[in-house]
Design an enzyme around this catalytic site. Structure first.
Site, PDB file in Angstrom:
ATOM      1  N   CYS A  78       0.835  -1.211   0.000  1.00  0.00           N
ATOM      2  CA  CYS A  78       0.000   0.000   0.000  1.00  0.00           C
ATOM      3  C   CYS A  78       0.866   1.256   0.000  1.00  0.00           C
ATOM      4  O   CYS A  78       0.550   2.245  -0.675  1.00  0.00           O
ATOM      5  CB  CYS A  78      -0.912   0.027   1.225  1.00  0.00           C
ATOM      6  SG  CYS A  78      -2.042  -1.356   1.303  1.00  0.00           S
TER       7      CYS A  78
HETATM    8  C1  BEZ Z   1       0.555  -4.649   1.887  1.00  0.00           C
HETATM    9  O1  BEZ Z   1       0.081  -3.569   1.600  1.00  0.00           O
HETATM   10  O2  BEZ Z   1       1.753  -4.858   1.733  1.00  0.00           O
HETATM   11  C2  BEZ Z   1      -0.283  -5.777   2.405  1.00  0.00           C
HETATM   12  C3  BEZ Z   1      -1.443  -5.514   3.103  1.00  0.00           C
HETATM   13  C4  BEZ Z   1      -2.199  -6.566   3.590  1.00  0.00           C
HETATM   14  C5  BEZ Z   1      -1.773  -7.875   3.354  1.00  0.00           C
HETATM   15  C6  BEZ Z   1      -0.625  -8.118   2.621  1.00  0.00           C
HETATM   16  C7  BEZ Z   1       0.128  -7.073   2.138  1.00  0.00           C
END
Ligand code: BEZ
EC number: 1.11.1.24
Length: 218
Positions: free
Chosen positions: A46
């Site tokens: 994200c």
């Molecule tokens: C991420 O943004 O890296 C992420 C968020 C939730 C689960 C896995 C990855």
């Protein structure tokens, strides 16, 4: 995906964002909007996605497209997280609003829930992305799992396709890129096409001899 999908009008919600309260219908009226959700603040993928969105925002604004992010954490958390995003992606300024949804009600109404991703307070958003047209209807949706980050070149490409096909009776073929020829919609007769596209079009000769693959530059 069940729930809100292509062709539906987005619900008229009042939401809290990092740029203040937003009424979704007011925000989306008369411009294109990319409404994109993220599983959570301070998560690696994200953080890269929001930074890339900030880097691309002038490309989107030039095309009359507004950005509206969503992550379910609260506004205090979003504001702290923005510092990380901007530090990770140099020259990126997160000026677009990020909605907070701590009660996970907005993600349900916007069909952005990931059934596999949960924290102690409920389901997290998926990497959903709705492109909303100036008529407040969903024109295109992506739905990715939390483990797959989105490609902003693809988001820009589909915006160009949606805008082009909303102006002309055309469609964009596989792997189309802006500047390349498009195809004339199948419901346009050759007679109509001659009038609509005075610049001329090229019909591909196919074994069926059906003249449906017609390329034009618009
Ligand atoms: C991420 O943004 O890296 C992420 C968020 C939730 C689960 C896995 C990855």
């Amino acid at each position: 995906m069940p729930g809100l999908t292509i062709g539906d009008t987005i619900p008229n919600l009042e939401v809290e964002s990092t740029n203040g309260k937003i009424n979704l219908h007011h925000f989306c009226t008369d411009s294109w909007t990319i409404l994109f959700s993220h599983p959570g603040d301070f998560t690696p993928v994200c953080t890269t996605e929001l930074g890339e969105m900030a880097k691309y925002c002038s490309e989107f604004y030039q095309r009359g497209v507004k950005l509206l992010g969503l992550s379910c954490d609260n506004l205090e958390s979003h504001n702290e997280w923005i510092k990380d995003i901007e530090a990770y992606t140099p020259d990126a300024k997160v000026n677009y609003p990020i909605i907070s949804d701590p009660n996970r009600e907005i993600i349900k109404q916007l069909n952005m829930v990931d059934p596999d991703e949960k924290d102690s307070t409920g389901n997290l958003p998926s990497r959903a992305l709705h492109i909303v047209g100036p008529d407040k209807k969903i024109k295109l949706s992506f739905l990715y799992p939390s483990t797959t980050g989105r490609n902003m070149d693809e988001v820009l490409r589909v915006i160009e396709s949606l805008q082009k096909t909303s102006k002309f009776k055309v469609a964009t073929p596989a792997n189309w890129k802006p500047g390349k020829k498009v195809v004339i919609s199948p419901d346009v007769t050759n007679e109509q096409a001659k009038e609509m596209f005075p610049q001329g079009f090229v019909t591909k000769d196919l074994p069926s001899k059906k003249e449906y693959l017609r390329f034009v530059k618009v």
